[in-house]
Design a protein around this motif. Structure first.
Motif, PDB file in Angstrom:
ATOM      1  N   VAL A 130       8.095  11.834  -4.796  1.00  0.00           N
ATOM      2  CA  VAL A 130       7.939  11.131  -6.072  1.00  0.00           C
ATOM      3  C   VAL A 130       6.471  10.782  -6.241  1.00  0.00           C
ATOM      4  O   VAL A 130       5.893  10.077  -5.405  1.00  0.00           O
ATOM      5  CB  VAL A 130       8.789   9.851  -6.128  1.00  0.00           C
ATOM      6  CG1 VAL A 130       8.635   9.175  -7.488  1.00  0.00           C
ATOM      7  CG2 VAL A 130      10.255  10.154  -5.852  1.00  0.00           C
ATOM      8  N   THR A 131       5.859  11.264  -7.300  1.00  0.00           N
ATOM      9  CA  THR A 131       4.427  11.023  -7.505  1.00  0.00           C
ATOM     10  C   THR A 131       4.182   9.606  -8.018  1.00  0.00           C
ATOM     11  O   THR A 131       5.070   8.966  -8.598  1.00  0.00           O
ATOM     12  CB  THR A 131       3.839  12.023  -8.515  1.00  0.00           C
ATOM     13  OG1 THR A 131       4.431  11.773  -9.798  1.00  0.00           O
ATOM     14  CG2 THR A 131       4.113  13.454  -8.093  1.00  0.00           C
ATOM     15  N   GLY A 132       2.956   9.151  -7.816  1.00  0.00           N
ATOM     16  CA  GLY A 132       2.572   7.852  -8.358  1.00  0.00           C
ATOM     17  C   GLY A 132       2.591   7.857  -9.869  1.00  0.00           C
ATOM     18  O   GLY A 132       2.856   6.822 -10.501  1.00  0.00           O
ATOM     19  N   THR A 133       2.321   9.016 -10.464  1.00  0.00           N
ATOM     20  CA  THR A 133       2.362   9.140 -11.921  1.00  0.00           C
ATOM     21  C   THR A 133       3.756   8.836 -12.450  1.00  0.00           C
ATOM     22  O   THR A 133       3.917   8.213 -13.509  1.00  0.00           O
ATOM     23  CB  THR A 133       1.938  10.557 -12.344  1.00  0.00           C
ATOM     24  OG1 THR A 133       0.656  10.860 -11.795  1.00  0.00           O
ATOM     25  CG2 THR A 133       1.889  10.684 -13.851  1.00  0.00           C
ATOM     26  N   LYS A 134       4.780   9.272 -11.697  1.00  0.00           N
ATOM     27  CA  LYS A 134       6.165   8.980 -12.088  1.00  0.00           C
ATOM     28  C   LYS A 134       6.541   7.525 -11.776  1.00  0.00           C
ATOM     29  O   LYS A 134       7.265   6.870 -12.552  1.00  0.00           O
ATOM     30  CB  LYS A 134       7.100   9.926 -11.320  1.00  0.00           C
ATOM     31  CG  LYS A 134       8.580   9.604 -11.463  1.00  0.00           C
ATOM     32  CD  LYS A 134       9.080   9.829 -12.886  1.00  0.00           C
ATOM     33  CE  LYS A 134      10.602   9.697 -12.958  1.00  0.00           C
ATOM     34  NZ  LYS A 134      11.081   8.355 -12.619  1.00  0.00           N
ATOM     35  N   LEU A 135       6.049   6.986 -10.660  1.00  0.00           N
ATOM     36  CA  LEU A 135       6.417   5.633 -10.247  1.00  0.00           C
ATOM     37  C   LEU A 135       5.785   4.554 -11.115  1.00  0.00           C
ATOM     38  O   LEU A 135       6.389   3.497 -11.342  1.00  0.00           O
ATOM     39  CB  LEU A 135       6.007   5.398  -8.792  1.00  0.00           C
ATOM     40  CG  LEU A 135       6.926   5.969  -7.712  1.00  0.00           C
ATOM     41  CD1 LEU A 135       6.263   5.828  -6.347  1.00  0.00           C
ATOM     42  CD2 LEU A 135       8.267   5.254  -7.723  1.00  0.00           C
ATOM     43  N   LEU A 136       4.556   4.794 -11.584  1.00  0.00           N
ATOM     44  CA  LEU A 136       3.803   3.749 -12.282  1.00  0.00           C
ATOM     45  C   LEU A 136       4.569   3.137 -13.449  1.00  0.00           C
ATOM     46  O   LEU A 136       4.739   1.905 -13.507  1.00  0.00           O
ATOM     47  CB  LEU A 136       2.446   4.287 -12.737  1.00  0.00           C
ATOM     48  CG  LEU A 136       1.581   3.312 -13.550  1.00  0.00           C
ATOM     49  CD1 LEU A 136       1.280   2.056 -12.739  1.00  0.00           C
ATOM     50  CD2 LEU A 136       0.281   4.002 -13.989  1.00  0.00           C
ATOM     51  N   LEU A 185       0.857  -1.176   0.000  1.00  0.00           N
ATOM     52  CA  LEU A 185       0.000   0.000   0.000  1.00  0.00           C
ATOM     53  C   LEU A 185       0.894   1.227   0.000  1.00  0.00           C
ATOM     54  O   LEU A 185       1.710   1.405   0.919  1.00  0.00           O
ATOM     55  CB  LEU A 185      -0.912   0.014   1.227  1.00  0.00           C
ATOM     56  CG  LEU A 185      -1.743  -1.241   1.512  1.00  0.00           C
ATOM     57  CD1 LEU A 185      -2.607  -1.038   2.762  1.00  0.00           C
ATOM     58  CD2 LEU A 185      -2.616  -1.587   0.322  1.00  0.00           C
ATOM     59  N   VAL A 186       0.773   2.070  -1.014  1.00  0.00           N
ATOM     60  CA  VAL A 186       1.647   3.234  -1.150  1.00  0.00           C
ATOM     61  C   VAL A 186       0.790   4.504  -1.124  1.00  0.00           C
ATOM     62  O   VAL A 186       0.043   4.785  -2.063  1.00  0.00           O
ATOM     63  CB  VAL A 186       2.467   3.167  -2.455  1.00  0.00           C
ATOM     64  CG1 VAL A 186       3.508   4.279  -2.486  1.00  0.00           C
ATOM     65  CG2 VAL A 186       3.128   1.809  -2.614  1.00  0.00           C
ATOM     66  N   ASP A 187       0.886   5.263  -0.013  1.00  0.00           N
ATOM     67  CA  ASP A 187       0.099   6.487   0.157  1.00  0.00           C
ATOM     68  C   ASP A 187       0.768   7.326   1.235  1.00  0.00           C
ATOM     69  O   ASP A 187       1.314   6.782   2.203  1.00  0.00           O
ATOM     70  CB  ASP A 187      -1.338   6.146   0.558  1.00  0.00           C
ATOM     71  CG  ASP A 187      -2.312   7.270   0.236  1.00  0.00           C
ATOM     72  OD1 ASP A 187      -2.096   8.392   0.753  1.00  0.00           O
ATOM     73  OD2 ASP A 187      -3.271   7.039  -0.513  1.00  0.00           O
ATOM     74  N   ASP A 188       0.723   8.653   1.074  1.00  0.00           N
ATOM     75  CA  ASP A 188       1.359   9.517   2.078  1.00  0.00           C
ATOM     76  C   ASP A 188       0.430   9.823   3.249  1.00  0.00           C
ATOM     77  O   ASP A 188       0.860  10.437   4.235  1.00  0.00           O
ATOM     78  CB  ASP A 188       1.821  10.826   1.424  1.00  0.00           C
ATOM     79  CG  ASP A 188       0.661  11.611   0.823  1.00  0.00           C
ATOM     80  OD1 ASP A 188       0.535  12.819   1.091  1.00  0.00           O
ATOM     81  OD2 ASP A 188      -0.125  10.997   0.055  1.00  0.00           O
ATOM     82  N   ARG A 205       9.442   7.571  -2.039  1.00  0.00           N
ATOM     83  CA  ARG A 205      10.848   7.422  -2.437  1.00  0.00           C
ATOM     84  C   ARG A 205      11.406   6.059  -2.018  1.00  0.00           C
ATOM     85  O   ARG A 205      12.421   5.617  -2.554  1.00  0.00           O
ATOM     86  CB  ARG A 205      11.693   8.543  -1.805  1.00  0.00           C
ATOM     87  CG  ARG A 205      11.379   9.937  -2.353  1.00  0.00           C
ATOM     88  CD  ARG A 205      12.108  11.003  -1.573  1.00  0.00           C
ATOM     89  NE  ARG A 205      11.658  11.046  -0.172  1.00  0.00           N
ATOM     90  CZ  ARG A 205      12.077  11.972   0.717  1.00  0.00           C
ATOM     91  NH1 ARG A 205      12.955  12.901   0.343  1.00  0.00           N
ATOM     92  NH2 ARG A 205      11.608  11.943   1.954  1.00  0.00           N
ATOM     93  N   GLU A 206      10.765   5.403  -1.069  1.00  0.00           N
ATOM     94  CA  GLU A 206      11.265   4.129  -0.551  1.00  0.00           C
ATOM     95  C   GLU A 206      10.693   2.907  -1.276  1.00  0.00           C
ATOM     96  O   GLU A 206      11.114   1.772  -1.006  1.00  0.00           O
ATOM     97  CB  GLU A 206      10.947   4.024   0.944  1.00  0.00           C
ATOM     98  CG  GLU A 206      11.575   5.126   1.787  1.00  0.00           C
ATOM     99  CD  GLU A 206      11.138   5.049   3.238  1.00  0.00           C
ATOM    100  OE1 GLU A 206      10.294   4.165   3.542  1.00  0.00           O
ATOM    101  OE2 GLU A 206      11.610   5.857   4.049  1.00  0.00           O
ATOM    102  N   LEU A 207       9.736   3.125  -2.188  1.00  0.00           N
ATOM    103  CA  LEU A 207       9.026   1.986  -2.777  1.00  0.00           C
ATOM    104  C   LEU A 207       9.943   1.069  -3.576  1.00  0.00           C
ATOM    105  O   LEU A 207       9.970  -0.146  -3.366  1.00  0.00           O
ATOM    106  CB  LEU A 207       7.872   2.481  -3.663  1.00  0.00           C
ATOM    107  CG  LEU A 207       7.117   1.370  -4.399  1.00  0.00           C
ATOM    108  CD1 LEU A 207       6.486   0.399  -3.415  1.00  0.00           C
ATOM    109  CD2 LEU A 207       6.072   1.951  -5.335  1.00  0.00           C
TER     110      LEU A 207
END
Length: 476
Positions: free
Chosen positions: A66-72, A13-16, A43-45
């Motif tokens: 780091v946004t989810g848009t960048k991570l996806l 689960l990734v959420d701030d 940043r830790e994902l």
């Protein structure tokens, strides 16, 4: 290092927002998803995924750093086998379409209904499991190897057919889906279930229950337990075997004999990973892997409305058929020697050698009771053995002749006594049939008249009289 099984891989689960993380984790835990890993700093994902593989990821799009848009796209590129579910407050169609194009498995808008969230995660877990199984199967098809021979140490074989089943079990061991094991009585279904549990890497217990003969109430109480006061005599609450098998495997033997009412409850457990103890209206989650076995033809039982089709298809996501001993006769000598050593050790005697005549006899026997019957034969022969370097054959002959006379030596797939015998052309006489049978028995017995007599259900003197009367000789 042994790869972790699917059932032990967490959902990330990734959420701030801590409140969102804890609320989502609570929903998944209540739905039976036991392992959840929360990441509040995006940043830790990626570094976390390097240390701990995931079975699915729930990803917020709008986070600091780091946004989810960048991570996806990075996750999809680095870990294509992991389904990524986007869960965000953005409701615009453009964001949803872009996410799906970049590889998102699903798109959920906050606040998400619990049923929608659970359904999406379960679907993702199933897809992840199938992706991993395809990878493992491809590896086995290309390499023809086993990764964990120790798991199959209890199954004595050098049959290629059995080895292929071992490879399939290794492939599906990474799945949390049910496994249905078919096969005749005594073929070794329970041993395959034990091997599957060892391969799975599950840390919980292997719990076995034979469900044949259990009525619905006893089935429910045995598996699901009960609350205090649920029925007369229920002086205290009792956890059932499903709870005992938590984090492990529940093995349901003789599943084909389960009552229709109990089938409905088992189907609910498989679909929802939840169950109700007797007397309770509060559902409890289950993370036990379900493995079932049967010697029945479930397809036939479905046609007779004795087994639910929806339960059958849910149980048989992964299905194996353990072959009867007569289909891997190359294992008879290996099993014979193994059981001889085992039986001799149990009574503190030296193990005698099997004669060539005994090996020929057993190689021509049908073994309706399969490996279990062979073991019983050997243990009985060792108990009667009076010493000497060679194992006596008398008890084997008596057992086989008794089976033949009782008509028990019939395969379920072979014609029964009630079916017509088709004889094309001229109808043979009894003398011609007798002569043909004797010649065939001698051929199979490699000329050994004692073995041929046993195959024919005759005494040795009776066969000798027939041979003398017709001056018949064994065929070369």
């Amino acid at each position: 290092m042994k790869e972790k099984s699917f059932a032990t891989l967490p959902v990330f689960l990734v959420d701030d927002e801590a409140s969102v993380l804890h609320a989502t984790a609570a929903i998944l835990h209540s739905a039976g998803v036991a392992h959840v890993h929360m990441v509040d700093d995006s940043r830790e994902l990626l570094s976390a995924l390097e240390q701990q593989p995931a079975s699915a990821i729930l990803l917020d799009l709008f986070m600091p750093n780091v946004t989810g848009t960048k991570l996806l796209p990075d996750i999809v590129h680095l870990y294509p086998e992991i389904p990524v579910i986007v869960m965000t407050a953005a409701q615009d169609v453009e964001t949803a379409v872009r996410s799906m194009k970049e590889g998102a498995f699903d798109y959920l808008v906050k606040p998400v209904e619990e049923s929608r969230l659970v359904a999406s995660v379960r679907h993702a877990l199933e897809v992840h499991s199938l992706r991993r199984q395809m990878g493992v199967l491809k590896h086995y098809l290309l390499s023809d190897c086993l990764q964990n021979n120790d798991a199959f140490a209890g199954i004595i074989t050098h049959s290629r057919k059995m080895r292929a089943l071992f490879q399939y079990l290794e492939a599906v061991a990474v799945s949390a889906e049910p496994v249905l094991i078919g096969g005749e009585t005594g073929a070794g279904k329970e041993m395959f279930a034990h091997a599957l549990h060892k391969l799975s890497g599950l840390t919980g217990q292997f719990v076995q229950v034979n469900v044949a003969g259990l009525d619905d109430t006893l089935f429910s109480d045995t598996l699901f337990g009960h609350k205090k006061g649920a029925f007369t005599g229920a002086d205290q609450s009792r956890a059932g075997l499903i709870a005992q098998a938590g984090g492990g495997t529940i093995f349901l033997d003789e599943i084909g004999d389960l009552s229709m009412a109990s089938q409905v409850k088992l189907l609910r457990l498989l679909q929802e990973h939840m169950y109700f103890p007797l007397g309770s209206d509060v559902a409890r989650p289950s993370d036990a892997r379900v493995v079932c076995a049967t010697n029945c033809n479930l397809a036939q039982r479905m046609r007779q409305n004795q087994f639910r089709s929806d339960l059958f298809f849910r149980l048989s996501v992964h299905q194996i058929e353990v072959p009867p001993l007569r289909q891997h006769k190359e294992d008879i000598l290996l099993l014979l020697q193994h059981f001889l050593d085992e039986a001799a050790a149990s009574i503190n005697k030296p193990a005698p050698e099997p004669s060539n005549e005994l090996i020929t006899l057993l190689s021509n026997y049908h073994f309706p009771g399969n490996v279990r019957e062979l073991r019983a034969m050997v243990f009985n022969a060792m108990a009667l053995h009076r010493g000497g370097p060679v194992l006596a054959m008398d008890s084997f002959r008596q057992t086989i002749q008794k089976q033949q006379k009782s008509g028990a030596d019939n395969s379920p797939t072979e014609p029964s006594d009630g079916l017509p015998v088709i004889i094309p052309g001229r109808f043979p006489t009894l003398e011609e049939v007798e002569e043909a049978m004797v010649r065939e028995a001698l051929k199979r017995a490699k000329g050994n008249q004692g073995v041929a007599a046993t195959l024919l259900g005759l005494s040795r003197p009776a066969l000798n009289r027939r041979l003398a009367r017709r001056a018949m000789q064994p065929e070369s």
